[in-house]
Design a protein around this motif. Structure first.
Motif, PDB file in Angstrom:
ATOM      1  N   VAL A 126      52.010  28.795  46.532  1.00 41.81           N
ATOM      2  CA  VAL A 126      50.647  29.239  46.822  1.00 41.81           C
ATOM      3  C   VAL A 126      49.825  29.231  45.546  1.00 41.81           C
ATOM      4  CG1 VAL A 126      49.234  31.198  47.556  1.00 41.81           C
ATOM      5  CG2 VAL A 126      51.342  30.669  48.786  1.00 41.81           C
ATOM      6  N   HIS A 127      48.607  28.700  45.641  1.00 42.59           N
ATOM      7  CA  HIS A 127      47.648  28.749  44.540  1.00 42.59           C
ATOM      8  C   HIS A 127      46.419  29.505  45.022  1.00 42.59           C
ATOM      9  CE1 HIS A 127      50.243  26.006  42.537  1.00 42.59           C
ATOM     10  NE2 HIS A 127      49.930  24.958  43.278  1.00 42.59           N
ATOM     11  N   GLY A 128      45.943  30.454  44.212  1.00 38.50           N
ATOM     12  CA  GLY A 128      44.798  31.261  44.589  1.00 38.50           C
ATOM     13  C   GLY A 128      43.588  30.980  43.715  1.00 38.50           C
ATOM     14  N   LEU A 129      42.415  30.934  44.345  1.00 34.54           N
ATOM     15  CA  LEU A 129      41.143  30.750  43.635  1.00 34.54           C
ATOM     16  C   LEU A 129      40.213  31.898  44.018  1.00 34.54           C
ATOM     17  CD1 LEU A 129      40.497  26.926  44.330  1.00 34.54           C
ATOM     18  CD2 LEU A 129      41.779  27.955  42.430  1.00 34.54           C
ATOM     19  N   LEU A 153      43.489  30.926  39.645  1.00 34.05           N
ATOM     20  CA  LEU A 153      42.343  30.621  38.804  1.00 34.05           C
ATOM     21  C   LEU A 153      41.162  31.445  39.289  1.00 34.05           C
ATOM     22  CD1 LEU A 153      42.432  26.702  38.562  1.00 34.05           C
ATOM     23  CD2 LEU A 153      42.837  28.298  36.667  1.00 34.05           C
ATOM     24  N   VAL A 154      40.247  31.747  38.381  1.00 34.69           N
ATOM     25  CA  VAL A 154      38.997  32.395  38.771  1.00 34.69           C
ATOM     26  C   VAL A 154      37.832  31.546  38.281  1.00 34.69           C
ATOM     27  CG1 VAL A 154      40.038  34.695  38.679  1.00 34.69           C
ATOM     28  CG2 VAL A 154      38.794  33.814  36.680  1.00 34.69           C
ATOM     29  N   GLN A 155      36.729  31.666  38.996  1.00 35.58           N
ATOM     30  CA  GLN A 155      35.527  30.960  38.560  1.00 35.58           C
ATOM     31  C   GLN A 155      35.055  31.523  37.228  1.00 35.58           C
ATOM     32  OE1 GLN A 155      32.291  31.200  41.345  1.00 35.58           O
ATOM     33  NE2 GLN A 155      31.036  29.683  40.273  1.00 35.58           N
ATOM     34  N   ALA A 169      39.702  40.009  39.067  1.00 33.64           N
ATOM     35  CA  ALA A 169      40.936  39.311  39.417  1.00 33.64           C
ATOM     36  C   ALA A 169      41.661  38.814  38.164  1.00 33.64           C
ATOM     37  CB  ALA A 169      40.633  38.144  40.348  1.00 33.64           C
ATOM     38  N   ALA A 170      40.912  38.278  37.219  1.00 32.11           N
ATOM     39  CA  ALA A 170      41.533  37.785  35.982  1.00 32.11           C
ATOM     40  C   ALA A 170      42.188  38.920  35.207  1.00 32.11           C
ATOM     41  CB  ALA A 170      40.489  37.086  35.121  1.00 32.11           C
TER      42      ALA A 170
END
Length: 347
Positions: A126-129, A153-155, A169-170
């Motif tokens: 799973v990859h989360g953005l 990753l986060v924007q 989140a980061a």
């Protein structure tokens, strides 16, 4: 699920966004290739009674087909499934389930529900953005993904229209400087990750807490009726059901959940408390203004009937109510409107 069945389930990309997220999601869809070897699941926080046209926006912007998820849909590589309004999008093995489980941070659908259930089901595949949004939704979901070996990753906060969600989140998941990218750079990073995935795992150990929280989102009676609370007593009440909240400590992240599953991050809980406090102040102001009007009328009537002492007593009550009403008006004016953000809540 058998090993053979697991091998047929594609890797999963889970994406969460809130305020300002439509623009970011459109840019992401634009950069995803038509042969993307992963299923994409999206939660955008929207009002429960609203109408979502997000799938049409994403389908027009990019090369992947996009539509609202349907209960029981099988995950397919190269397809975008969007959570419909007022339904949590839950991943169970290689399928999705739509539920009306308890809201998280005042939202249904909720970003954290999607991330947590996908992490529970698919682990390191799973990859989360986490994209633009207010407050700290998505932080608990990012922690769940990384706990299970997935990547997030986060924007870039400098790019996001609302930077609170990416920053939270980061910080919660400990992503560091390399965990923030421009949305336009995310597809290349995803393709690199998808080329270096671990093989599908057999049955493995998932934390009891993650199992329980995922079951709560799916309205599992066993989880809702479990006599063991999901954490330690926090001393706060749940804004949604007035039940006791329990604190869950995950190192960098502390959050709250009640016995029936309503979940709150610290910032979201504070924001909802601010909304509730303002509502209570308005009710108090209404009662005081009505008291002023009534005591003035009674004082005038008593004076007209030749009862000066009674008129004086009602006049005193009127002045006291006016003074109290002035204090309440000042309190309402002093509430920081940036904290409450009622548009951030789906209910």
């Amino acid at each position: 699920m058998s090993t053979r069945a697991r091998s047929a389930v594609p890797p999963t990309v889970v994406v969460g966004a809130s305020a300002g997220g439509v623009e970011a999601l459109r840019d992401l869809a634009l950069g995803l290739p038509e042969d993307l070897p992963a299923a994409v699941l999206v939660v955008l926080h929207v009002p429960a009674a609203g109408t979502s046209v997000l799938p049409a926006i994403l389908a027009r912007a990019g090369r992947l087909p996009a539509r609202h998820a349907r209960d029981g849909d099988v995950l397919e590589a190269g397809t975008i499934l969007v959570a419909p309004p007022d339904r949590h999008l839950v991943v169970i093995d290689g399928r999705v389930s739509l539920t009306r489980g308890p809201q998280e941070n005042g939202h249904r659908p909720a970003v954290d529900v999607l991330f947590r259930s996908a992490a529970r089901s698919h682990g390191a595949r799973v990859h989360g953005l986490v994209l633009s949004g207010a407050l700290d939704d998505g932080a608990a979901g990012a922690v769940a993904v990384t706990q299970r070996g997935g990547r997030c990753l986060v924007q870039d906060p400098q790019e996001a229209l609302y930077d609170s969600m990416p920053r939270a989140a980061a910080a919660a998941a400990g992503l560091g400087d390399g965990g923030a990218l421009s949305v336009r750079d995310m597809p290349a990073a995803l393709l690199s990750w998808l080329g270096d995935l671990p093989p599908p795992e057999g049955p493995d150990q998932v934390s009891e807490l993650m199992q329980k929280e995922t079951a709560m989102a799916d309205l599992d009676p066993g989880a809702l009726q479990d006599p063991v609370p999901p954490g330690n007593p926090a001393g706060f009440g749940c804004p949604d059901c007035a039940g006791s909240l329990f604190e869950i400590d995950e190192g960098r992240l502390r959050r709250y959940r009640c016995r029936v599953g309503h979940a709150w991050s610290p910032e979201s809980l504070l924001a909802r408390q601010t909304v509730g406090m303002e509502s209570a102040l308005w009710m108090a102001l209404r009662s005081l203004e009505e008291k002023v009007a009534l005591t003035d009328e009674l004082a005038e009537r008593a004076a007209g009937q030749g009862h000066p002492e009674t008129a004086r007593r009602f006049g005193t009550r009127s002045r006291e109510a006016r003074k109290a009403a002035e204090l309440v008006r000042d309190l309402i004016a002093d509430i920081d409107s940036g904290e409450s953000r009622p548009e951030e809540f789906s209910a």
